[in-house]
Design a protein around this motif. Sequence first.
Motif, PDB file in Angstrom:
ATOM      1  N   ALA A  85      81.847  -5.614   9.217  1.00  0.00           N
ATOM      2  CA  ALA A  85      81.209  -6.695   9.959  1.00  0.00           C
ATOM      3  C   ALA A  85      80.066  -7.335   9.195  1.00  0.00           C
ATOM      4  O   ALA A  85      79.714  -8.484   9.459  1.00  0.00           O
ATOM      5  CB  ALA A  85      80.681  -6.171  11.291  1.00  0.00           C
ATOM      6  N   LEU A  86      79.492  -6.607   8.239  1.00  0.00           N
ATOM      7  CA  LEU A  86      78.252  -7.031   7.594  1.00  0.00           C
ATOM      8  C   LEU A  86      78.483  -7.530   6.173  1.00  0.00           C
ATOM      9  O   LEU A  86      78.393  -8.718   5.885  1.00  0.00           O
ATOM     10  CB  LEU A  86      77.284  -5.853   7.591  1.00  0.00           C
ATOM     11  CG  LEU A  86      75.814  -6.139   7.386  1.00  0.00           C
ATOM     12  CD1 LEU A  86      75.325  -7.172   8.367  1.00  0.00           C
ATOM     13  CD2 LEU A  86      75.015  -4.847   7.523  1.00  0.00           C
ATOM     14  N   TYR A  87      78.784  -6.620   5.270  1.00  0.00           N
ATOM     15  CA  TYR A  87      79.047  -7.002   3.881  1.00  0.00           C
ATOM     16  C   TYR A  87      79.731  -5.840   3.170  1.00  0.00           C
ATOM     17  O   TYR A  87      79.750  -4.712   3.641  1.00  0.00           O
ATOM     18  CB  TYR A  87      77.746  -7.367   3.144  1.00  0.00           C
ATOM     19  CG  TYR A  87      76.833  -6.189   2.874  1.00  0.00           C
ATOM     20  CD1 TYR A  87      76.979  -5.409   1.727  1.00  0.00           C
ATOM     21  CD2 TYR A  87      75.824  -5.844   3.767  1.00  0.00           C
ATOM     22  CE1 TYR A  87      76.160  -4.313   1.490  1.00  0.00           C
ATOM     23  CE2 TYR A  87      74.992  -4.764   3.538  1.00  0.00           C
ATOM     24  CZ  TYR A  87      75.169  -4.003   2.400  1.00  0.00           C
ATOM     25  OH  TYR A  87      74.357  -2.922   2.172  1.00  0.00           O
ATOM     26  N   THR A 162      67.945  -9.978  10.910  1.00  0.00           N
ATOM     27  CA  THR A 162      67.733  -9.643   9.507  1.00  0.00           C
ATOM     28  C   THR A 162      68.714  -8.558   9.099  1.00  0.00           C
ATOM     29  O   THR A 162      69.143  -7.745   9.927  1.00  0.00           O
ATOM     30  CB  THR A 162      66.301  -9.146   9.235  1.00  0.00           C
ATOM     31  OG1 THR A 162      66.073  -7.942   9.985  1.00  0.00           O
ATOM     32  CG2 THR A 162      65.273 -10.190   9.607  1.00  0.00           C
ATOM     33  N   ILE A 163      69.073  -8.582   7.818  1.00  0.00           N
ATOM     34  CA  ILE A 163      69.983  -7.588   7.248  1.00  0.00           C
ATOM     35  C   ILE A 163      69.388  -7.125   5.931  1.00  0.00           C
ATOM     36  O   ILE A 163      68.956  -7.954   5.114  1.00  0.00           O
ATOM     37  CB  ILE A 163      71.388  -8.182   7.021  1.00  0.00           C
ATOM     38  CG1 ILE A 163      72.074  -8.478   8.368  1.00  0.00           C
ATOM     39  CG2 ILE A 163      72.258  -7.246   6.182  1.00  0.00           C
ATOM     40  CD1 ILE A 163      73.371  -9.247   8.229  1.00  0.00           C
ATOM     41  N   THR A 164      69.339  -5.827   5.736  1.00  0.00           N
ATOM     42  CA  THR A 164      68.822  -5.280   4.488  1.00  0.00           C
ATOM     43  C   THR A 164      69.972  -4.791   3.630  1.00  0.00           C
ATOM     44  O   THR A 164      70.758  -3.944   4.048  1.00  0.00           O
ATOM     45  CB  THR A 164      67.838  -4.124   4.746  1.00  0.00           C
ATOM     46  OG1 THR A 164      66.724  -4.622   5.492  1.00  0.00           O
ATOM     47  CG2 THR A 164      67.334  -3.545   3.426  1.00  0.00           C
ATOM     48  N   VAL A 165      70.090  -5.361   2.440  1.00  0.00           N
ATOM     49  CA  VAL A 165      71.041  -4.906   1.431  1.00  0.00           C
ATOM     50  C   VAL A 165      70.210  -4.125   0.404  1.00  0.00           C
ATOM     51  O   VAL A 165      69.391  -4.726  -0.300  1.00  0.00           O
ATOM     52  CB  VAL A 165      71.764  -6.085   0.754  1.00  0.00           C
ATOM     53  CG1 VAL A 165      72.763  -5.586  -0.283  1.00  0.00           C
ATOM     54  CG2 VAL A 165      72.458  -6.958   1.798  1.00  0.00           C
ATOM     55  N   GLY A 169      67.656  -6.468  -1.236  1.00  0.00           N
ATOM     56  CA  GLY A 169      66.506  -6.682  -0.378  1.00  0.00           C
ATOM     57  C   GLY A 169      66.915  -7.171   1.002  1.00  0.00           C
ATOM     58  O   GLY A 169      68.070  -7.068   1.408  1.00  0.00           O
ATOM     59  N   THR A 170      65.949  -7.729   1.728  1.00  0.00           N
ATOM     60  CA  THR A 170      66.158  -8.159   3.107  1.00  0.00           C
ATOM     61  C   THR A 170      66.568  -9.623   3.160  1.00  0.00           C
ATOM     62  O   THR A 170      65.966 -10.482   2.509  1.00  0.00           O
ATOM     63  CB  THR A 170      64.874  -7.957   3.937  1.00  0.00           C
ATOM     64  OG1 THR A 170      64.542  -6.572   3.947  1.00  0.00           O
ATOM     65  CG2 THR A 170      65.071  -8.435   5.361  1.00  0.00           C
TER      66      THR A 170
END
Length: 294
Positions: A85-87, A162-165, A169-170
């Motif tokens: 769903a995200l990455y 927000t999503i943190t990779v 980073g964010t």
Amino acid sequence: MVADTAGGGAVASPAELAGLLDRHGYLCDDGLATACFLALRMGRPLLLEGEAGVGKTELAKTLARALRAPLIRLQCYEGLDASQALYDWDFPRQILHLRAAEAAGAADAARLEGELYDRRFLLARPLLRALETSPSVLLVDELDRADDEFEAFLLEILSDFTITVPELGTIRAERPPVVVVTSNRTREVHDALKRRCLYHWLEHPSFEREVAIIRRRLPDATAHLAGQVADAARRLRGGGLLKPPGVAETLDWTEALLALGARELDPDAAAATLGAVLKYREDQERGGALLAGG
């Protein structure tokens, strides 16, 4: 967050939003128009529950067209996890890059490893795409089919957008997407997510509105035929079927009748097209009896 209409101005009232949706082919009642307007005005996700086929998904699609924003759809299912769903990282492209760098004689291992986690190798799934696309309409469809763990993860995303990779980073949404969450209520959505959302239960449309929907979507249907189909659908919904027909099935039924050249819903036409509206053998047997009984 106040959504901009196609004309460039802000949607000023539920009635104006209802008119905007109407111009794009979606007829909604006052309650749904108000819930949708408040979701736009307050910047809150809109949780729509109701039986299958009452127009939950179609509302999100129409809203995207009306706001001239891309629709980004996350279809939920059992086993859906954050990476889907995200990455995710594009592993095949990373391997090709690694081999190309080695063939070119790259010797700096640390630099090469860093290049493997460059943004160009990141595959954005629906949630990340929605955060990076401004404006956008994010449809989280059939959340009730996903697991509890995914629902908890989604709540975190919807809380601050927000999503943190870890490698990058964010990532924060410049402008939060318009979020529509749908559920057919095969299980209860948790209270924590409901508190984050505005809520609306979609009923089957009234007889008059269903006739209007049929004629709007299928202009070749006469008022007489549309009224007969809407009345028959109403009787089927009250007949204790395993899967009562929604508006989607009503439209399919009308389209099937038109394809056969039927001008009215007589017993022969109903029997010939029952498979367009009822998808279980038991429902077809019971539905046929209900319709035959008038």
